[in-house]
Motif scaffolding. Structure first.
Motif, PDB file in Angstrom:
ATOM      1  N   UNK B  33      34.489  34.808  31.924  1.00 55.25           N
ATOM      2  CA  UNK B  33      34.118  35.816  32.921  1.00 55.25           C
ATOM      3  C   UNK B  33      35.317  36.535  33.509  1.00 55.25           C
ATOM      4  N   UNK B  34      36.480  35.925  33.402  1.00 54.43           N
ATOM      5  CA  UNK B  34      37.679  36.562  33.949  1.00 54.43           C
ATOM      6  C   UNK B  34      38.514  37.247  32.877  1.00 54.43           C
ATOM      7  N   UNK B  35      38.106  37.114  31.628  1.00 50.91           N
ATOM      8  CA  UNK B  35      38.948  37.574  30.520  1.00 50.91           C
ATOM      9  C   UNK B  35      39.252  39.059  30.575  1.00 50.91           C
ATOM     10  N   UNK B  36      38.303  39.848  31.055  1.00 50.00           N
ATOM     11  CA  UNK B  36      38.525  41.289  31.016  1.00 50.00           C
ATOM     12  C   UNK B  36      39.065  41.849  32.329  1.00 50.00           C
ATOM     13  N   UNK B  37      39.367  40.989  33.277  1.00 50.41           N
ATOM     14  CA  UNK B  37      39.927  41.518  34.519  1.00 50.41           C
ATOM     15  C   UNK B  37      41.135  40.725  35.000  1.00 50.41           C
ATOM     16  N   UNK B  38      41.092  39.410  34.954  1.00 45.47           N
ATOM     17  CA  UNK B  38      42.215  38.630  35.487  1.00 45.47           C
ATOM     18  C   UNK B  38      42.325  37.300  34.753  1.00 45.47           C
ATOM     19  N   UNK B  39      42.660  37.348  33.467  1.00 44.71           N
ATOM     20  CA  UNK B  39      42.737  36.087  32.709  1.00 44.71           C
ATOM     21  C   UNK B  39      43.733  35.100  33.314  1.00 44.71           C
ATOM     22  N   UNK B  40      44.769  35.621  33.960  1.00 47.61           N
ATOM     23  CA  UNK B  40      45.736  34.700  34.564  1.00 47.61           C
ATOM     24  C   UNK B  40      45.130  33.904  35.713  1.00 47.61           C
ATOM     25  N   UNK B  41      44.161  34.470  36.414  1.00 52.13           N
ATOM     26  CA  UNK B  41      43.571  33.690  37.504  1.00 52.13           C
ATOM     27  C   UNK B  41      42.741  32.542  36.932  1.00 52.13           C
TER      28      UNK B  41
END
Lengths: 275, 275, 275
Positions: B33-41
């Protein structure tokens, strides 16, 4: 349910009657909604929240509803309960305009987003009551008023309400953020406190409830406890409003509010003694 | 992903295994779910939240899940994460009844609206698991109990749990809001703390986590740190619960919680020395 | 509307022009959305929020938008306003990557759930702007870095940013929760503060705004006021960021923030005098 002499039934019955007065048909829905997950929390809410707290003397039901509307708007974390208490306020005779003013008042204490989100809930509640009175209140504007006049008008209001405690706040800002002092006088007092519909004591009572519930505004809670007493509120009403917050924001919030009240009452007693 | 000896991979791998234990299929969904916006988070959450914090000794996974459920219910600002951790609690063996009791317990510390909204999330989680155990817990009621007996029962519980620190709270209310003291004894202790399913140490551990996360209840956090140690909790467990809150409510909340713990531990050491 | 010389029109006009710069088409929608319930709150928001606060010198519009994004993410109670200000940030030239970094930065101060929920709002905002730049930022990773090297890298950052105040925090944890100190150094400083896109002064400015808005992080607010000044921020900018929070989190939050600033500035003056 037949009347029995047991304590719990008495508290429950007294509480449920009050919950029905406030909630109307939403009272049954509230209890039913918990039946399949936590029926005891429904019972405790009725017994403690309504049987113990809400049935206390010291504040009227409309006052109790208004401080709930204010505090839940300020918290910003309880939209379903804010809706319940906006409906409840209407059920006990509070007007839409008083509800809207209460929410606008919160913009000073919890910020404009909190007020905007509170109004979204109010709008939905009013929409479901097509016969509700018009909520719109327009403050009287003097289009010719200058900034200096507005400042003076705000300062007058500050003097009347918060007196010495308000002046200390303003003075303490002079060497670091004098414009913050100006905004307090202009926005909080000339714009918001001077609005119609709610009298000053009601505004301060709501402020006490909201600052207690938020738990992040101890110095301001003290200032406005003074303010509430300055404009005709009583210590009993202040303590009642703070006590009510135990149910809406938890016991820590209420206990820390009582600690602030103790300080303020002692300070006023000491001053009275020295006069 | 091939195993390498690098530090970050190790922390990530350890964390992701734990996230999968807790979250089940939601673990992958979280990272994706974070891959396309903030993978580092996603990476930092896995490494810090799970690789560092969750993998620590000192608390069991069910304990860690229960304090998350309590703290996120109290905060009232993180419904998606509360849902994740209710599911996670079930995944590591916590029962629906324990989850519901944890949420009801929060009514004392964050108010009844917070508990109600927590239950709404729990209800949705349980509905998606038709085979989950019945969450309903009914406290034993003695319909013949009088108010005086209920009061005494609450006072006994207060004595046993919070001891001296609890008595100071009650005493401090005598001259300003004695009914608040009565509600603490009756609602908090006779009604809520005396409920079944969670033992006293678990209730106090959850209280410590919630008061730490809210950040508005410093005096109460100190009282319940004493309470937790009085009913058999350890300093290590208390520090662990507070530390875990860094991930859920931020470092300031955790650091201020640690400051409260330092005070309480020092006070107890000083008292032990003087005996 | 014809230009007149009245004060209120001037403040309203100045404010509305600014609201339109920030909000684009959402500016009109904002005012219209309040027309049937609280038109005066729209007026006050335009006059006070934009005419008074936003039009102040001392911070650029992109800076003002970034601190709103940070503070509203940290509060977690104002998703519609967070959305408005994410759109607003894009409208005044802030990049998606800067917005995402601001939100990730909040995981340290308000917890990972707050950051995750902020990203959900950002994702929706970016989805409505298919031409927005890629928001993804990947911190440079050194797969061979050891835990010890990561710790040293974090400690260097802590030294550079928070200096003496940061060291006191770390030292104060040694006898009670040394791992909390390690997490501050490793997670907060080696992982988050060392990320690209936002410079250290911007990170500290956002931290000041968020700690002010939350109202639960007074000791940390003081540490990061020092930090902000240590990495090149000015007292004026700090006071501006705190003042702006009056509109977003209420006057109590801003006033308590100013009190923290007063303490920090006085401490630095005293130290400068003694050198």
């Amino acid at each position: 349910m037949t009347e029995t002499s047991t304590v719990s039934t008495t508290r429950f019955d007294r509480g449920f009657e009050l919950l029905r007065t406030v909630g109307g048909p939403a009272a049954e829905r509230f209890v039913d909604g918990l039946a399949d997950i936590a029926p005891d929390l429904a019972r405790l809410t009725v017994e403690f929240g309504y049987g113990d707290i809400y049935s206390r003397p010291g504040l009227t039901l409309p006052q109790r509803q208004l401080i709930n509307v204010g505090a839940l708007t300020a918290l910003g974390t309880a939209a379903p309960q804010l809706r319940f208490h906006i409906d409840g306020a209407l059920n006990v005779g509070v007007t839409p305009a008083e509800i809207v003013e209460t929410i606008i008042h919160m913009s000073v204490y919890a910020g404009i987003p909190a007020a905007l989100n509170g109004l979204t809930v109010a709008k939905a509640a009013f929409a479901d009551r097509p016969d509700a009175e018009n909520p719109i209140v327009l403050a009287e504007m003097s289009p010719e008023e200058t900034l200096a006049q507005r400042y003076d008008r705000g300062l007058d209001a500050l003097n009347r309400i918060d007196g010495e405690a308000g002046h200390q706040v303003v003075a303490s800002l002079a060497d670091i953020a004098p414009d913050m002092a100006r905004y307090i006088i202009e926005f909080a007092f000339a714009d918001v406190y001077s609005r119609p519909v709610l009298d000053l004591a009601t505004r301060e009572l709501i402020t006490i409830a909201a600052c207690t519930a938020m738990g992040t505004a101890a110095p301001q809670l003290r200032v406005h406890l003074h303010g509430f007493l300055n404009v005709g509120g009583t210590r009993t009403e202040a303590v009642e409003a703070i006590t009510q917050m135990a149910g809406y924001a938890g016991f820590p919030a209420a206990l820390n509010g009582i600690a602030a009240a103790r300080e303020v009452f002692a300070a006023r007693d000491a001053e009275a003694d020295s006069e």
